[in-house]
Design an enzyme around this catalytic site. Sequence first.
Site, mmCIF file in Angstrom:
data_model
loop_
_atom_site.group_PDB
_atom_site.id
_atom_site.type_symbol
_atom_site.label_atom_id
_atom_site.label_comp_id
_atom_site.label_asym_id
_atom_site.label_seq_id
_atom_site.Cartn_x
_atom_site.Cartn_y
_atom_site.Cartn_z
ATOM 1 N N GLU A 144 25.826 41.646 17.437
ATOM 2 C CA GLU A 144 26.134 42.629 18.823
ATOM 3 C C GLU A 144 27.161 41.829 19.720
ATOM 4 O O GLU A 144 28.054 42.321 20.018
ATOM 5 C CB GLU A 144 25.535 43.724 19.706
ATOM 6 C CG GLU A 144 25.921 44.712 20.125
ATOM 7 C CD GLU A 144 25.130 45.429 20.992
ATOM 8 O OE1 GLU A 144 23.834 45.191 21.638
ATOM 9 O OE2 GLU A 144 25.694 46.384 21.656
ATOM 10 N N THR A 186 33.022 48.021 26.536
ATOM 11 C CA THR A 186 31.594 47.064 26.803
ATOM 12 C C THR A 186 32.118 46.193 27.577
ATOM 13 O O THR A 186 32.115 45.774 28.527
ATOM 14 C CB THR A 186 31.144 46.698 25.807
ATOM 15 O OG1 THR A 186 30.252 48.167 25.131
ATOM 16 C CG2 THR A 186 29.884 46.345 26.447
HETATM 17 N N1 HSE Z 1 23.366 46.954 28.935
HETATM 18 C C1 HSE Z 1 25.036 46.713 28.755
HETATM 19 C C2 HSE Z 1 25.698 47.583 29.511
HETATM 20 C C3 HSE Z 1 25.035 47.486 27.424
HETATM 21 O O1 HSE Z 1 25.957 47.738 30.440
HETATM 22 O O2 HSE Z 1 26.562 46.571 29.156
HETATM 23 C C4 HSE Z 1 26.442 48.508 26.799
HETATM 24 O O3 HSE Z 1 26.474 47.445 25.235
#
Ligand code: HSE
Length: 339
Positions: free
Chosen positions: A158, A211
Amino acid sequence: MFTVDPVGGNPKGLHIPCFRAVMSQMSLKEVRVFSPATVANVACGFDVLGFAIEQPGDEIVVRRSAQPGFRITKITGDDGRLPLDPKLNTAGVAVLDLLRHLGKTDLGIEMEIHKKMPFGSGLGSSAASAVGGAFAVNHLLGEPLTRKQLLPFVVAGEAAADGAWHADNVGPCLLGGITLIRSNAELDVHAIPIPENLWAAVVHPDIVVLTKVAREIMPRHIQLETSTQQIGNLGGLICGLYQSDYALIGRSLHDLIAEPYRQRLIPEFYRAKRAAMAAGALGFSISGAGPSVFALCEGEKAAREVAKAVAEVFSSVPLKATPYVSRINPKGVHVLSAS
Ligand code: HSE
């Protein structure tokens, strides 16, 4: 030669599956797995809390091949966005890391990835592929590693997508249920109980949020008071989940860290939130990095009403809105067929 430990444990903490399972898996030629979507952060647990849902989810197929080495031969449902080169693909990176660890890089393995969830959706799409890929290959090879032992490989997969090391999507995808990550660096991961009547309403508005971008707009520094409130809410949410205290869960579902910054990436976010709360949500926030949003609800009826109310807000923008209503998925990634 296999060492067999009928009680499943051993002094080195290694996972040794039972002899019969190993023998039947030794001859496996093809494995198909389902790898579910996940909701990361869960409002107050930025990067440290997530849960799996029943649908949507990716399907990954791995099969043995006479040609040495690992290859991704086919990707469907991705509109041509994802690379076949394993070194550039989240599932590929996870599998290559795993095969390197197992000393099996020469083994002939082919993979197909069937994407069933949108890209840049906040539903843990890249995590689902990384988890599905590594889990399927591990199963094909007779489960040399436990689910927990797969964690570093799938987090690395990831991280290839968003450049950050966090397990709040891959954790619940791999282990199922609700997962707390005490430490992302140490991958100290814990299952949290699921209250029996807890349902999730997740709605995906049809826009893409990367993201990486959603992380870049986050503040680098947090006020002491903000951090105190967020910690209180995270503790309250965990207590509420342990005690099946729905009112406490509701009081705790507030995000003072990511939501105030990221909400601007989601059209009509606050109108959707008001609609969700008016329809009976315990709490509402952004799913992962967005643009999907989620609510936790007591009971299926409330979850369906909340999903409908939120979808109506996005539809009025107008944006195509896809609702997913489900219990928390306790299983996580699992085998659909193996032969
Ligand atoms: N915790 C991560 C974020 C999740 O909020 O950026 C997204 O992949």
